[in-house]
Design an enzyme around this catalytic site. Sequence first.
Site, PDB file in Angstrom:
ATOM      1  N   HIS A   1       0.852  -1.200   0.000  1.00  0.00           N
ATOM      2  CA  HIS A   1       0.000   0.000   0.000  1.00  0.00           C
ATOM      3  C   HIS A   1       0.886   1.247   0.000  1.00  0.00           C
ATOM      4  CE1 HIS A   1      -2.964   2.974   1.245  1.00  0.00           C
ATOM      5  NE2 HIS A   1      -3.907   2.087   0.991  1.00  0.00           N
TER       6      HIS A   1
ATOM      7  N   CYS B   1      -3.701   2.547  -4.692  1.00  0.00           N
ATOM      8  CA  CYS B   1      -4.676   3.297  -3.896  1.00  0.00           C
ATOM      9  C   CYS B   1      -4.797   4.702  -4.464  1.00  0.00           C
ATOM     10  CB  CYS B   1      -4.274   3.338  -2.425  1.00  0.00           C
ATOM     11  SG  CYS B   1      -5.460   4.293  -1.442  1.00  0.00           S
TER      12      CYS B   1
ATOM     13  N   TYR C   1     -15.246   4.129   6.936  1.00  0.00           N
ATOM     14  CA  TYR C   1     -15.780   2.811   6.590  1.00  0.00           C
ATOM     15  C   TYR C   1     -17.272   2.652   6.900  1.00  0.00           C
ATOM     16  CZ  TYR C   1     -11.165   1.282   5.221  1.00  0.00           C
ATOM     17  OH  TYR C   1      -9.966   1.151   4.573  1.00  0.00           O
TER      18      TYR C   1
HETATM   19  C1  DNO Z   1      -6.935   2.621   5.218  1.00  0.00           C
HETATM   20  C2  DNO Z   1      -6.307   1.488   4.562  1.00  0.00           C
HETATM   21  C3  DNO Z   1      -4.946   1.233   5.126  1.00  0.00           C
HETATM   22  C4  DNO Z   1      -4.379  -0.062   4.574  1.00  0.00           C
HETATM   23  C5  DNO Z   1      -2.978  -0.317   5.038  1.00  0.00           C
HETATM   24  C6  DNO Z   1      -2.424  -1.525   4.362  1.00  0.00           C
HETATM   25  O1  DNO Z   1      -8.109   2.715   5.305  1.00  0.00           O
HETATM   26  O2  DNO Z   1      -6.265   1.664   3.203  1.00  0.00           O
HETATM   27  O3  DNO Z   1      -5.038   1.160   6.509  1.00  0.00           O
HETATM   28  O4  DNO Z   1      -5.165  -1.119   5.017  1.00  0.00           O
HETATM   29  O5  DNO Z   1      -2.167   0.760   4.790  1.00  0.00           O
HETATM   30  O6  DNO Z   1      -1.363  -1.982   5.103  1.00  0.00           O
END
Ligand code: DNO
Length: 346
Positions: free
Chosen positions: A198, A236, A322
């Site tokens: 990520h 992302c 979320y």
């Molecule tokens: C946030 C997520 C991150 C992701 C981590 C992966 O909402 O996109 O916390 O899970 O960075 O390690």
Amino acid sequence: MIFTLRWFGHEDPVSLTALRQVAGLDGVVSGLPDILAGGVWTPAAIEARRRELAEHGFAWTVAESLPVSEAIKLGGPERDEHVAAWCTSLRNLAAAGVRTVCYNFMPVFDWIRTDFALPLADGSTAMAYAHADLARFDFSAGMERLAAWAQGYTGAELEALFRRARALGEERLFEHLTAFLAAVVPVAEEAGVRLALHPDDPPWPIFDLPRIVSDAAGIERILQAVDSPANGLTFCTGALGAAAGNDLPAMAEAFAPRIAFVHARNVRRTGARDFHEVAHHPSAGDVDLVGVLERLMAAGVDVPLRPDHGRMLWGEQAIPGYGLRDRAIGLGYLQGVVAAFERSRA
Ligand code: DNO
């Protein structure tokens, strides 16, 4: 594309029963946040989560996040033991059919925001980041563990981590990442797992800590360092899209063969290092999600994708970013774009 939503487990106010009502969901992204970085994801713990998802008719498509310990990132005495534990977790996940594993290599923090519920003009709230506001953080009393973050720390622990990470600098952090990849990628290859790193969120240094997964040059270097399809990327759009210099469609095209997982998120940039999150619909922000999806699909990328953070709509209470409502709307939008593209090429 394999359409997914994230579910945090028992801490998540959004239930699997609620997720079940979302149409066209191919699987769920989940993790085992109770196991701290450095620990092993045992077959029993993995099986319990897998079964829970299966009971609701879901496949466990992506493990997010398998946390990488500070000993691995910053270099500490437990490094080798933690790398071995990570490899064991990878093998255990693969044995349970989970073949995409998301992780990050941001020292001390995972993602960070300066406001978790900024009221937007439309009456919803969203997470926001204003670089100048970082100065207001006081870590002397420590930091609580958030569900979306891997771990909490006491004030003293944080101070020590900050000191070590700042002394490390970017070049040595890169060396630690490549050493980690050299150890784990062969295991991933053998187990049939794709790792999905990520990017830094936000994609610039915070609190003077080094960050190395923030732009095309940094990502290119990491993918080249261990040149295997198993050494993949989480693309992302929200993390990378917070920096105006990141040309997302161009990056999607350049890294397509190595993109193992997609986080689709939209942000509105309000300054060079300021932004807030918005709806996935392109009218709401600065991320060209259609352009990104077009390039990915043109390149034949067919990987798990999930709508990432959304706003909190209609008074919803959930883990920051979320809530289910905006993510479900976002998912529908992404499904529509993908379906239209597929239809146009049929
Ligand atoms: C946030 C997520 C991150 C992701 C981590 C992966 O909402 O996109 O916390 O899970 O960075 O390690």
